[in-house]
Design an enzyme around this catalytic site. Structure first.
Site, PDB file in Angstrom:
ATOM      1  N   MET A  28      -6.974  89.000  23.833  1.00  0.00           N
ATOM      2  CA  MET A  28      -6.220  90.192  24.435  1.00  0.00           C
ATOM      3  C   MET A  28      -6.291  90.256  25.881  1.00  0.00           C
ATOM      4  O   MET A  28      -5.567  90.621  26.604  1.00  0.00           O
ATOM      5  CB  MET A  28      -6.757  91.462  23.925  1.00  0.00           C
ATOM      6  CG  MET A  28      -6.412  91.664  22.434  1.00  0.00           C
ATOM      7  SD  MET A  28      -6.986  93.332  21.923  1.00  0.00           S
ATOM      8  CE  MET A  28      -8.998  93.113  21.862  1.00  0.00           C
ATOM      9  N   ASP A  73     -21.489  78.110  30.654  1.00  0.00           N
ATOM     10  CA  ASP A  73     -21.306  78.001  31.870  1.00  0.00           C
ATOM     11  C   ASP A  73     -19.746  77.706  32.123  1.00  0.00           C
ATOM     12  O   ASP A  73     -19.246  77.081  31.337  1.00  0.00           O
ATOM     13  CB  ASP A  73     -22.320  76.961  32.646  1.00  0.00           C
ATOM     14  CG  ASP A  73     -22.152  77.386  34.176  1.00  0.00           C
ATOM     15  OD1 ASP A  73     -21.753  78.153  34.547  1.00  0.00           O
ATOM     16  OD2 ASP A  73     -22.715  76.370  34.704  1.00  0.00           O
TER      17      ASP A  73
END
EC number: 2.7.11.5
Length: 578
Positions: A321, A371
């Site tokens: 979203m 990361d």
């Protein structure tokens, strides 16, 4: 511009990098003292400080250059001469590869990430590949079992710079020998020896001895995590000797090591043998050179792109979203672009999303948060983009895209390690694999919470499964600190009708979280519900979360292990006395 200014600018940039890496080494060199003093909050702060050093020094150099040039604009020829002078400074320079990345960063800051061409930047290195195949000074020391492995390990441990008392050195040595004997067999062990890195690798609450176990049949990792007891005595928690275990220790979801590395290229080359599955970018990332890791990551992407006929497609999984995610089918990274508009239930800004990603970069990721590398003005050839993805990009992120004819420029994106979305994984597995995945998911939630991170959106689609079967969180737009959340029990209904009402019968304020509700989202699948209730039922209780909050507020820093509990010596061998 006056002649000769190009050399001055080149020297100024290199001197700026010298200053940055000097501070980097200075912060790193304090790791031993922080470990010995058990100052875990200082460990966390030093990690954040070191991450900020690079951008800070880039900014200082940019200001210097603006003073040198009096803010005058420069032509293309002038910039080419600056790079030429800079290149001539590198052949005898010990950190040439990161110096090139620093030059790139200064250029990008000066020119707002525009005109990023190989003529102006070090897209690829100017220096010979693997220049430190032979190194100017030894990075490691060899230990041979001339008088047996007990004597060898006693010498290894006695060589360590740590000044604290050992809880039971003899016990730990016998644990290691027992593990090595079980792994190699007595005969192979007698013919093997160790090569041990001169520097310890510090992270979280552990100091890692990193070495190579050189056997008749090949070289294995040799990793010893050294911890402290509550009384400040040292002990070795386990011994890891497989490449899979080493890969997890040096994984992309963990914080960067603090290891003193004046010759980072040499250290990366030395590590490569025991971490064969790691890319150059991942190795630099692991030792804390995250900005150069970004350079190497981009190079790996370019090399892959040159050798494939694939097109970018939308990444598999449930469409987000907030983020539009795409990938190359055979590439192990995903590309994430913040959408122009979010779904109505996502009441946040793009700036908030970027702040969440920066929080993850600086925080202890405890092996449970992927990361990322952040890029600006990222250029894609249209021929590499599938029609469906192009349509989606223009529909969801048009404000971030500039059309250059045969190319598009994406103003801002993140690159992240690709994983199998956990919701897809759970649909495909049964039996023990399903059980392991649910156990991993719960452990990920617990470890994030213990590190003061609340994921916000805990749905399975926001987690991924690595090639080692570990569950890692990768959707950060609702992330926050545990201490910012108000964990509440759902009040009992006032009347029977309350439970049938479309609206709750109790007030809900921003920041309120009701752990009982997690059960509705996470246990709907009848295969998964019983496993959750068996292994992680406490995650559905508000008092569990409040107890964690209390520990965090009291300043407690939890232990983080990069291996399974069952691998700890105390679990495997118990308190055997020697």
């Amino acid at each position: 511009m006056p002649r000769g200014l190009e050399l001055l600018i080149a020297q100024t940039i290199l001197q700026g990098f010298d200053a940055q890496y000097g501070r980097f080494l200075e912060v790193t060199s304090g790791a031993q003292q922080r470990f010995e003093q058990a100052d875990w909050h200082a460990v966390q702060q030093a990690m954040k400080n070191r991450i900020h050093l690079y951008d800070h020094h880039v900014g200082l150099v940019v200001e210097q250059l603006r003073c040198i040039t009096n803010g005058q604009s420069t032509d293309a020829e002038f910039l080419l001469r600056v790079k030429e002078h800079y290149t001539r400074l590198l052949p005898d320079y010990p950190r040439f590869e990161i110096a090139e990345s620093f030059f790139n960063s200064v250029y990008c800051r000066l020119f707002d990430h525009r005109s990023l061409t190989p003529e102006r930047l070090f897209i690829f290195s100017s220096q010979p590949e693997r220049r430190f195949r032979t190194i100017p000074r030894p990075l490691a020391k060899d230990f041979h079992p001339d008088h047996g492995w007990e004597s060898l390990l006693m010498r290894v441990i006695s060589d360590l710079p740590l000044r604290l008392h050992w809880q039971n050195k003899s016990r730990d040595i016998h644990y290691i020998i027992r593990h090595l004997t079980e792994t190699l067999g007595p005969e192979n062990l007698s013919k093997s020896h160790l090569q041990v890195a001169n520097e310890l690798f510090y992270r979280n609450k552990a100091a890692w001895l990193v070495g190579k176990l050189i056997t008749p049949s090949g070289t294995l990792p040799f990793l010893l995590p050294i911890h402290q007891t509550d009384d400040g005595e040292l002990f070795i928690d386990t011994c890891l000797t497989t490449t899979a275990e080493a890969s997890i220790v040096f994984g992309f979801a963990r914080s960067y090591f603090m290891v003193y590395a004046p010759l980072p290229a040499a250290l990366v080359e030395w590590l490569r043998e025991i971490l064969p599955g790691k890319t150059t970018a991942e190795l630099y990332m692991a030792i804390g050179c995250q900005k150069h890791a970004k350079t190497e990551s981009y190079r790996e992407y370019l090399v892959y792109l040159q050798g494939c006929n694939e097109q970018f497609i939308e990444a598999p999984g449930i469409r987000g979203m907030v983020m539009l995610v795409f990938t190359l089918p055979g590439f192990d990274r995903v590309f994430k672009v913040i959408k122009d508009k979010f779904a109505p239930q996502k009441e946040m800004s793009a700036a908030h999303v970027r702040a969440c990603y920066q929080l993850v970069k600086e925080h202890d990721r405890v092996g449970r948060m992927a990361d990322t590398q952040e890029f600006e003005n990222f250029v894609l050839e249209k021929r590499h983009i599938s029609p469906a993805l192009m349509e989606l990009l223009l529909q969801e992120a048009a404000e971030k895209i500039t059309d250059l004819g045969e190319q598009i420029v994406i103003r801002h994106l993140y690159i992240e390690r690709r994983m199998v979305p956990l919701n897809i994984w759970l649909e495909q597995v049964e039996g023990q694999q399903l059980r392991d995945a649910i156990e991993e998911y719960g452990n990920a939630i617990r470890q994030l919470a213990a590190a003061n991170i609340f994921p916000g959106d805990m749905l399975f689609k926001n987690f991924g499964v690595t090639r080692h079967g570990r569950v890692v969180f990768y959707d950060y737009d609702e992330i926050c600190y545990m201490t910012e959340v108000n964990f509440r029990d759902i009040p009992p209904p006032r009347y029977p009708e309350d439970e049938l009402a479309s609206e709750p019968w109790y007030s809900v304020s921003p920041g309120d979280v009701f752990p009982e509700e997690f059960r509705h989202w996470l246990c709907a699948d009848p295969r998964i519900g019983p496993l959750f209730e068996e292994m992680h039922a406490d995650l559905f209780r508000a008092d569990y979360w409040r107890a964690l909050q209390n520990r965090i507020r009291e300043g407690h820093v939890e232990d983080v292990y990069a291996y399974r509990r069952r691998q700890r010596f105390s679990v495997r061998y118990g308190e055997m006395l020697f």
